[in-house]
Design an enzyme around this catalytic site. Structure first.
Site, short mmCIF file in Angstrom:
data_model
loop_
_atom_site.label_atom_id
_atom_site.label_comp_id
_atom_site.label_asym_id
_atom_site.label_seq_id
_atom_site.Cartn_x
_atom_site.Cartn_y
_atom_site.Cartn_z
N ASN A 100 0.94 -1.19 -0.06
CA ASN A 100 -0.09 -0.07 0.02
C ASN A 100 0.90 1.24 -0.06
O ASN A 100 2.00 1.21 0.89
CB ASN A 100 -0.87 0.04 1.43
CG ASN A 100 -1.69 1.15 1.46
OD1 ASN A 100 -1.94 2.09 0.59
ND2 ASN A 100 -2.18 1.51 2.80
N GLU A 487 -20.15 13.08 -5.09
CA GLU A 487 -19.36 11.84 -5.27
C GLU A 487 -19.86 10.54 -4.92
O GLU A 487 -19.71 9.46 -5.64
CB GLU A 487 -18.27 11.87 -3.95
CG GLU A 487 -19.15 12.00 -2.44
CD GLU A 487 -18.01 11.85 -1.52
OE1 GLU A 487 -18.39 12.45 -0.40
OE2 GLU A 487 -16.94 11.25 -1.55
N HIS A 503 -21.88 37.18 -11.26
CA HIS A 503 -20.33 37.30 -11.71
C HIS A 503 -20.15 36.51 -12.95
O HIS A 503 -18.93 36.21 -13.11
CB HIS A 503 -19.39 37.74 -10.81
CG HIS A 503 -19.76 39.06 -9.90
ND1 HIS A 503 -19.73 40.16 -10.10
CD2 HIS A 503 -20.36 38.82 -8.60
CE1 HIS A 503 -20.19 40.80 -9.10
NE2 HIS A 503 -20.55 40.18 -8.28
#
Ligand code: M6R
Length: 607
Positions: A100, A487, A503
């Site tokens: 890992n 997600e 804007h």
């Protein structure tokens, strides 16, 4: 990200490895594999791209390795696409490993070994580490591991087996997490405690460059010079139930429901005589008074909790707070140093960028305060001061209860800071603390009525894109609502400060585009309502999250989620709940894998 499991004992090793890997699925992965010493003491490898079930199917077809010792892995691809050949374990010949992390200098090592005639089958940095171990192998595993890790740059946790040392598992780590579980006549290695909880609650936390050796006699741990060392055996305070779904369809829903308890567990031990008390975490009014400015550094949801912390701390304590994304902070040469406090927020305590940001802050002379959920994690261990959030294990990739307790801690911190610098008096501080203490009950009530969020979610599933808008604390919260939705539902969304729409962003509004507007702040309410009317008159479908007492005009909102009344400052504790549920039900309605969204890892241990 990648998950490691290893086992030595009397059970069927393959079963233990698969069970352990299934408990690490939440970390995110795209392939899985195991290597087991079979009954003839030969290493048998099985691996497959895709979910753990693919690996199980493959073993059902090709034969399952039977033995009592081995290593297993779930891979989240970094070097090389997800494929059978890139899946771990990787073999160097006599040495087989799972890994890992990232070996940063793998290219140089690969070139060096290639010059010596070594060949490679995969695109991974892991195979390079396996081949280097094999190249260095002198018959002594511990010496070989010690020597090899001196040449490895980057972060890694390795599970290692040597063909000529059957039924022994070796482990070593630098940066990436690894624990060593200790049971009766059996031992384990794992990236995280849940992987071993079915068998034991006792474990060692392996420190940087320590080497663990697991064999039939138990566990021995050595330092990087090969000297045997003694370590404190820890006991997990979670049980198996804490990592199960407890009757809920998904971990995410269970974790949303656990929020009231998580808040109580986190704040109650830090309240004395009605006032915040963080002394046990190394924080006193005297320490707080000295800081001239505060940085809050984190990633993703934890950074959004930091945004709430900024608004609340600045408003109450009048101390400047800068919130930074950890991956930006660490490379932008921030103006930070002595006299500054850097707060690192992290559920896992292992996020690579947050960890690096903390190291930088320390190097520059700032004091660091970690707000962390995972006990004994790297960030928790290395920070100068530490506040644990007591959310319990969070399994769903989409963070919910961890965010809730992170903001609860930010409130306590802000109250204590404001009192310390004299910006509020004890009476006001007590009032704020007691209001915070009311929130768990209020959230419990909110969770009794989920129908409105289900209905709102059903109206979102056909959307390509939507906006979350709000001002002040509502804007900070919108960021989290938007991230949650994208997600797990895979619908594009952005959060915008409502006053900023004109804007540029308002040009995106078209007929039927959903806009989720959060308007809980009394002083900004009228202004947000004007912004809502601007998008509504351009065709937006407005979903308004506001106090229940507000009755919107027909030209303001199409749907409303009403919240009970609470002090403005604390409204995010309530308003986040419908945002979490809207994201959850949208994902469910779309048939997505709610707890394990595509491409995401729970703990982002690489850059
Ligand atoms: O473990 P950490 O809190 O440091 O993780 C930070 C982010 O990776 C994490 O919050 C991420 O954004 C979550 N998946 C969001 O739900």
């Amino acid at each position: 990200m990648c998950g490691i499991v290893g086992y030595v004992g009397n059970r069927d090793c393959t079963d233990v490895l698969i069970n352990g890997l299934s408990k690490l699925e939440y970390r995110g992965y795209d392939s899985a594999g195991i290597a087991v010493f079979d009954n003839n003491q030969k290493i048998r490898v099985a691996k497959s791209k895709g979910r753990l079930q693919n690996l199980i199917d493959r073993m059902n077809q090709d034969g399952k390795p039977i033995g009592n010792a081995g290593i297993g892995h779930t891979r989240w691809a970094t070097h090389g696409e997800p494929s059978d050949v890139n899946s771990h374990p990787h073999s160097g010949g006599r040495v087989t490993i799972v890994h890992n992390g990232i070996i940063e200098n793998y290219k140089q090592i690969k070139d060096y070994l290639s010059d010596k005639g070594v060949s490679f089958a995969s695109d991974t940095d892991t195979e390079v580490a396996a081949k280097l171990l094999d190249y260095n192998y002198n018959g002594s595993p511990i010496e070989t591991i010690s020597e090899t890790i001196r040449d490895l740059e980057g972060s890694y946790a390795l599970g290692v087996i040597f063909a000529d040392h059957p039924n022994v598992v070796y482990a070593v780590r630098k940066e990436s997490p690894l624990i060593v579980g200790v049971g009766k006549d059996e031992s384990f290695i794992a990236s995280d405690v849940p992987a071993v909880l079915d068998y034991t609650k006792n474990y060692y936390l392996l420190d940087h460059e320590e080497i663990a050796v697991l064999d039939k006699t138990g566990v021995k741990i050595f330092d990087s010079f090969g000297r045997k060392i003694e370590k404190e055996l820890k006991t997990a305070d979670w049980d198996v139930e804490a990592i199960g779904k407890g009757g809920y369809e998904h971990f995410m829903l269970k974790e949303i429901h656990e929020q009231p308890t998580a808040i109580r567990n986190t704040i109650m031990p830090r309240i004395k005589d009605g006032l915040p008390n963080l002394e046990e975490c190394g924080i006193t009014p005297e320490t707080l008074k000295k800081f001239r400015q505060i940085f809050i550094v984190a990633c993703g949801t934890a950074m959004h909790a930091g945004m709430v912390g900024k608004y609340v701390t600045e408003k109450l304590a009048r101390v400047p707070v800068v919130v930074d994304i950890a991956s930006e902070f660490r490379y932008r040469d921030p103006i930070v140093g002595e006299g500054d406090l850097v707060i690192i927020i992290s559920q896992s305590g292992e996020t690579a960028d947050s960890k690096a940001a903390m190291h930088l802050a320390k190097k520059k002379g700032a004091k660091t305060l970690a707000i962390v959920n995972a006990m004994g994690s790297s960030i928790a261990r290395e920070a100068d001061m530490l506040i644990y959030t007591h959310a319990g294990p969070e399994i769903a990739v989409a963070s919910t209860k961890a965010y809730m307790v992170q903001i609860a801690v930010m409130y306590l911190f802000a109250f204590e800071m404001a009192l310390a610098v004299g910006a509020i008096d004890e009476t006001e501080c007590k009032r704020l603390v007691s209001t915070l203490m009311e929130t768990p009950d209020m959230i419990e009530k909110l969770l009794e009525h989920k129908e409105t969020t289900q209905y709102i979610a059903s109206s979102l599933i056909t959307a390509d894109s939507l906006l979350y808008i709000g001002r002040g604390l509502d804007y900070a919260l919108s960021m989290e609502g938007s991230l949650k939705l994208k997600e797990i539902s895979y619908i594009h969304s952005e959060s915008y400060a409502a006053g900023e729409l004109k804007h540029g962003t308002i040009s995106l509004i078209h007929d039927g585009m959903p806009v989720i507007a959060v308007a809980t702040q009394s002083d900004l309410f009228e202004k947000t309502i004007s912004n809502i009317q601007e998008v509504k008159s351009r065709g937006a479908k407005v979903i308004l999250v506001c106090r229940d007492s507000y009755q919107p005009e027909p030209n303001t909102a199409d749907m409303k989620f009403g919240l009970p009344d609470l002090d403005d400052l604390l409204m995010p504790m309530l308003a986040v709940v419908p945002l979490q549920l809207i994201a959850y039900y949208t994902s469910v309605h779309k048939g997505n894998d709610v707890d394990k969204p595509r491409n995401l890892a729970k703990s982002v241990t690489v850059e």
